[in-house]
Structures are given as structure tokens and as C-alpha cells.
Design a protein around this motif. Structure first.
Motif, PDB file in Angstrom:
ATOM      1  N   ARG A  76       0.828  -1.203   0.000  1.00  0.00           N
ATOM      2  CA  ARG A  76       0.000   0.000   0.000  1.00  0.00           C
ATOM      3  C   ARG A  76       0.866   1.259   0.000  1.00  0.00           C
ATOM      4  O   ARG A  76       0.554   2.246  -0.677  1.00  0.00           O
ATOM      5  CB  ARG A  76      -0.921  -0.025   1.215  1.00  0.00           C
ATOM      6  CG  ARG A  76      -2.016  -1.092   1.134  1.00  0.00           C
ATOM      7  CD  ARG A  76      -3.064  -0.867   2.205  1.00  0.00           C
ATOM      8  NE  ARG A  76      -2.561  -1.076   3.548  1.00  0.00           N
ATOM      9  CZ  ARG A  76      -2.637  -2.238   4.196  1.00  0.00           C
ATOM     10  NH1 ARG A  76      -3.190  -3.292   3.616  1.00  0.00           N
ATOM     11  NH2 ARG A  76      -2.170  -2.349   5.436  1.00  0.00           N
ATOM     12  N   ALA A 107      -6.211   1.676  -5.011  1.00  0.00           N
ATOM     13  CA  ALA A 107      -5.857   2.566  -3.903  1.00  0.00           C
ATOM     14  C   ALA A 107      -7.058   3.321  -3.360  1.00  0.00           C
ATOM     15  O   ALA A 107      -6.916   4.249  -2.588  1.00  0.00           O
ATOM     16  CB  ALA A 107      -4.801   3.575  -4.356  1.00  0.00           C
ATOM     17  N   PRO A 111      -5.254   2.757   3.648  1.00  0.00           N
ATOM     18  CA  PRO A 111      -4.999   1.972   4.852  1.00  0.00           C
ATOM     19  C   PRO A 111      -5.108   2.823   6.117  1.00  0.00           C
ATOM     20  O   PRO A 111      -4.812   4.021   6.105  1.00  0.00           O
ATOM     21  CB  PRO A 111      -3.560   1.482   4.638  1.00  0.00           C
ATOM     22  CG  PRO A 111      -2.932   2.515   3.762  1.00  0.00           C
ATOM     23  CD  PRO A 111      -4.036   3.001   2.864  1.00  0.00           C
TER      24      PRO A 111
END
Length: 399
Positions: A76, A107, A111
């Protein structure tokens, strides 16, 4: 902005041996204790990404190696850095743009941020990997017409290619999904016929047009496990479709050299055959386990090795028959039967030479390797049978 914190963290952590966890902890502690260093740390990451491009890497290559060697959090992080760097990059080709588009799609879900020390540790682990990536062969991503205004003819060809590739993808998707071997064979055969027509039509159009682009190169991931058998399968598919493949075992990819339309179908067919092989292997393995077998690893290794070997044999035979058919067409033209395909032989021959020259210029020193760990007779037998069911027959005559 305190750059000295980043410099000290890098000096401690990035150049230490990979097993020096104390150095990594020290560098992460320095970064975690200084929030004013965050912007500089991110900027350095963008610079490291740009440095990988100068060493021949492409977005998909970097993401693949990060995924293989590190964890999801690092994947990520690298995806975000690549997308951040992209607006500052020079113009690239359409395949590069497609790689960025796939990253952008993945994306969408950002996160969740961990504690500062954990985040800094992950960043340093990622940066250390980026720093140590070797130089790769230049794929010349700008040499594919980037920046040239499209003509009406090139636009029409692109539309035609898109439709053809969509049909091929649809056929292969059905072959992957069906539970009936005969249907999978028929669908794969039809897909290969369309691939052959696609390649030959493109070759003739290029031969008639002014100039035209030369061969290029793509990198295709060859992932663990059983990567050697997978590399053999990719090599067989590439050879049957007028391309050449060179496997880089340490970095987990093969570089396939050829004309772009041929590279498209190589990637499609390889991916589909790999899916079909995995499905067939899982079913065969379940049957073996029902009979009391437990040697899963050796069975799978031998299965995929046999599958790759058998597919290679069949594809080579198909290529030989196609050459014979082309020779017959040329003979008919010499006898007075004018055919559009009469000019096929010199065009294909010149393309083969161009591909070989490009491959040899990129890889002047290559070696051959032998399949290892093929010791399971049952796995070999079942893999050969699966390859027969995924048979790619000789190309039909193109009248």
C-alpha cells in the motif's frame, strides 16, 4: 522541516544489513519521535521511486517485488508513492499508464494509520528494498508512439484490435470457467485461432504501412511457487506467438520481446493456461488425496512441469504447421493465384529477425536451465493429461 532527522535515520537503517533489526529500530525511533520529519520522509520516498524508473523498473515490476518480499502494508505504501510521483514524471507509454490506472483503482481504500513507530519501520523497510533494486533492461516505454497524434487509420486499427482482444479474453474466460474439458479445449482452440489471425493481420498491415514500430518488450510476472515450470510455460507460449522470453529467476519475472500485438496475446494465453492448469491440478490433487496420497508439493511440481512441457510440444507443432501453410500459400501465388497472404512470408521473416535482434541486444548473455524437482510420476501423468485437455491446435488456414 527537519531533514537532519531523516538523514540520521537513513544513515543508521538503510545501509545496514537486512538482518540488523537493531539498526532498523533505531532509525524508526528517530523518525517516530520527530513529526516535523514526515514531509521530508515522504519526499525522499518519491525520489526513490523516480530512481527505480531510471534503473529500468516499471510500476508493476516494483509493486510485484514489494508484494513478494515484504507485506501488504508495504504494498500500500509503494502504491501511494508511485501515484504521488506520477504527476511529476515525464511522458510514458500507454502500458505504463495502464499500470498506474490499475494502481489507482486499488488505492481507493486508504490503509488505516498505525502508530508512528510501526509506520516508520514499514517505511524504512520499503525504502531499503527500493535502494537495493538492481538495474534492469530498458524497455523503452517512450518508443511506442507516445505523444504522436493518432491518425484515422491508427485509430481504426486500435478499435479493431480492442474488439479482437475482447473476443479472445471472453473465449479464454469461458475456457477457465467451464467444468467440461472438451468445451475448454474448443474455446482455447478458437482463442488461439483468433490470436493467429490477429497477429498475421497486424503483420500484413505493418508491412504495407509507412515505417511502423519495431519490437518492444514487456515484463510478465512469474510468481512462486513452482516458478520454473511457469517460466517454461511462458516461454512456450511466447515462442508459438513470434516472441522470445528471457526468465529472471531472482526477480520473479520474464521479459518477453516481440511486436506489441503479439505480446498482448502472449500475456492473455499464458494467464489463461495458468488458470486452467491450476484448476486442473487442484482437481487431480483432490483425487490423489482421496486415494491416500499426501505428497502435495512433489505432485504439484511434477504436474506443472508436465503441463508446461506438453503445452510447449503442442504449440511448437502448431507453429510448424502454420509455417507449412504459409509456404503453401506462397507457392500458390507463384503459380498465379494472387492472395493477400502471399506477402506474409517475407513480412513474418523480417519480424522474426527484428525480434531476435532486439532480444540479443537486450540480453547478450543468457543461459539455459533444466527443470528441477520433477520426481512424481502421477503428477507428471496428470499434468500431461491436463495439457491435452487445454490443447491449442494448429492454426486454421487463412484464406
Amino acid at each position: 522541516m527537519d531533514t537532519s532527522t531523516v538523514d540520521r535515520a537513513f544513515q543508521v537503517a538503510l545501509y545496514a544489513p537486512t538482518d540488523d533489526h537493531a539498526a532498523l529500530d533505531t532509525g524508526a525511533s528517530l523518525l517516530a519521535s520527530d513529526p516535523t520529519a514526515d514531509a521530508e520522509l515522504a519526499r525522499r520516498g518519491v525520489e526513490l521511486v523516480a530512481g527505480t524508473w531510471r534503473r529500468g523498473w516499471q510500476p508493476a515490476d516494483v509493486v510485484r517485488i514489494v508484494r513478494r518480499d515484504l507485506d501488504d502494508v508495504h504494498e500500500r505504501l509503494i502504491s501511494a508513492l508511485i501515484l504521488e510521483q506520477a504527476p511529476h514524471d515525464r511522458p510514458r507509454g500507454h502500458r505504463w499508464a495502464a499500470q498506474l490506472a490499475r494502481l489507482a483503482e486499488g488505492a481507493a481504500a486508504a490503509p488505516s494509520r498505525t502508530d508512528r513507530f510501526t509506520h516508520a519501520t514499514a517505511v524504512l523497510e520499503l525504502y531499503r528494498l527500493l535502494l537495493r533494486l538492481p538495474t534492469l533492461e530498458d524497455l523503452d516505454e517512450t518508443g511506442t508512439g507516445q505523444g504522436a497524434p493518432p491518425t484515422s487509420r491508427s485509430h481504426a486499427r486500435t478499435t479493431s484490435e480492442s474488439r479482437m482482444l475482447a473476443r479472445i479474453r471472453a473465449l479464454l474466460a469461458k475456457a477457465e470457467a467451464t467444468g467440461f474439458p472438451e468445451e475448454a479445449e474448443a474455446l482455447s482452440t478458437k482463442a488461439q485461432e483468433l490470436m493467429a489471425r490477429h497477429s498475421i493481420d497486424e503483420a500484413l498491415l505493418a508491412g504495407q504501412g509507412p515505417g511502423g514500430g519495431g519490437p518492444t518488450a514487456w515484463r510478465i510476472g512469474v510468481d512462486q511457487p513452482y516458478e520454473q515450470a511457469k517460466a517454461v510455460l511462458l516461454d512456450a507460449v511466447a515462442s508459438a506467438n513470434h516472441c522470445r522470453a528471457v526468465w529472471n529467476e531472482p526477480l520473479g519475472h520474464s521479459t518477453v520481446v516481440g511486436f506489441e500485438t503479439d505480446l498482448e496475446v502472449v500475456e492473455l494465453l499464458y494467464t489463461s493456461l495458468l488458470v486452467q492448469a491450476t484448476t486442473a491440478m487442484t482437481k487431480a490433487e483432490a483425487a490423489q488425496r482421496a486415494g491416500g496420497r499426501r505428497r502435495t508439493k512433489t505432485f504439484r511440481q511434477s504436474f506443472l512441469a508436465a503441463y508446461a512441457h506438453r503445452i510447449g510440444t503442442r504449440l511448437a507443432s502448431a507453429a510448424e504447421q502454420a509455417a507449412e501453410q504459409a509456404a503453401e500459400q506462397a507457392a500458390e501465388e507463384a503459380a498465379g493465384e494472387a492472395r493477400a497472404a502471399g506477402s506474409l512470408l517475407p513480412v513474418l521473416a523480417s519480424r522474426e529477425v527484428a525480434v531476435t535482434e532486439r532480444m540479443e541486444s537486450m540480453f547478450p548473455d543468457t543461459t539455459t536451465t533444466r527443470l528441477r524437482g520433477v520426481t512424481d510420476a502421477a503428477g507428471w501423468t496428470e499434468g500431461s493429461r491436463a495439457a491435452d485437455r487445454a490443447e491449442v491446435r494448429s492454426r486454421r488456414r487463412l484464406d
